[in-house]
Write a protein that holds these residues in place. Structure first.
Motif, short mmCIF file in Angstrom:
data_model
loop_
_atom_site.label_atom_id
_atom_site.label_comp_id
_atom_site.label_asym_id
_atom_site.label_seq_id
_atom_site.Cartn_x
_atom_site.Cartn_y
_atom_site.Cartn_z
N GLY A 212 -4.92 4.66 -2.38
CA GLY A 212 -4.60 3.66 -1.37
C GLY A 212 -5.82 3.09 -0.68
O GLY A 212 -5.70 2.28 0.24
N ARG A 213 -7.02 3.46 -1.14
CA ARG A 213 -8.24 3.05 -0.44
C ARG A 213 -8.93 1.83 -1.05
O ARG A 213 -9.85 1.28 -0.45
N ASP B 140 0.68 3.90 1.69
CA ASP B 140 0.97 4.43 3.02
C ASP B 140 1.98 3.59 3.79
O ASP B 140 2.27 3.88 4.97
N GLU B 141 2.50 2.53 3.13
CA GLU B 141 3.57 1.68 3.68
C GLU B 141 3.11 0.74 4.78
O GLU B 141 3.91 0.00 5.35
N LYS B 142 1.79 0.71 5.10
CA LYS B 142 1.32 -0.03 6.27
C LYS B 142 0.95 -1.48 5.98
O LYS B 142 0.97 -2.31 6.89
N SER C 40 0.83 -1.20 0.00
CA SER C 40 0.00 0.00 0.00
C SER C 40 0.87 1.26 0.00
O SER C 40 1.97 1.28 0.57
#
Length: 241
Positions: free
Chosen positions: A194-195, A146-148, A144
């Motif tokens: 990213g959603r 956001d890197e999460k 993702s």
């Protein structure tokens, strides 16, 4: 960058800055048969090629010279793995995730490998996690923006698995798993926001959209969209507002 699955090589093609046309290759490098993919890291200085060659399954490691368009073998030239198919890089540049398929009739379970990425563009294994029971036909991996989170797919059981990424170690913790409206997920991608995760269901000829919650959990969005038979890839293109 192009990997040739049956040609036992990879090629680099310059792109004309004025017309956008693909020009004659600037380089060709030998690999092995079943070179599934070719991927640059986040810096663009290093390139990796997962190869499923029966005698020596491994990931080739190349250095890339942008000025000349040439690849050269890194040291070491490859890193061994079980049955490499696709690789994805963490946006931080510190980690890479490789999915190893184990296609029929092997009967074994595939896995996901976490690698550390060195400053010189080489991979070092951190951990290896098995795919869910019965999943012997891994497909694809994405990280993702956001890197999460990291998401992996399995074609035999039609599953998408979501993992939380430890920002310090790169290690994975499973947070979600779904088979809803999924069948032979050959390819998938994350939207620029990213959603959402968009999945190409090869055997159904459909696209499934899953919403990605803040905790990484996946839920269906509407009904699958019919595309073409045997759909093999999907890309989401951001449109300027």
């Amino acid at each position: 960058f192009v990997s040739n699955y049956n040609g036992a090589n990879v090629r680099v093609f310059p792109i004309n800055a004025t017309t956008g046309a693909i020009e004659d290759p600037s380089d060709t490098q030998p690999t092995t048969n079943e070179s599934h993919q070719i991927m640059p890291d986040v810096t663009g200085k290093f390139v990796f090629v997962p190869c499923r060659a029966d005698a020596k399954p491994h990931v080739f490691q190349f250095k890339f010279d942008e000025a000349t368009g040439k690849l050269s073998a890194n040291t070491p030239a490859s890193v061994a793995s079980d049955d490499p198919r696709h690789i994805a890089f963490h946006p931080s540049g510190k980690f890479a995730y490789l999915i190893n398929e184990a296609p029929p009739p092997s009967g074994t379970v595939g896995n996901v490998v976490t690698f550390g990425v060195s400053a010189t563009g080489t991979l070092t294994q951190i951990e290896k996690l098995p795919l869910p029971a019965g999943e012997s036909w891994g497909s694809h991996v994405v990280v993702s923006p956001d890197e999460k989170f990291m998401f992996a797919g399995g074609r035999k059981t039609g599953v998408i698995i979501g993992y939380a990424v430890d920002a310090d170690t790169g290690k994975l913790t499973e947070v979600t798993k779904t088979t809803m409206s999924i069948e032979v997920p050959r390819d998938f991608t994350i939207s620029p926001t990213g959603r959402h995760l968009v999945i190409a269901n090869q055997s159904r000829g459909t696209l499934t959209v899953l919403a990605i919650a803040a905790d990484g959990k996946l839920t269906n969005v509407g009904q699958p969209t019919t595309t073409v038979g045997d759909v093999a890839g999907v890309v989401v293109v951001p449109v300027p507002q």
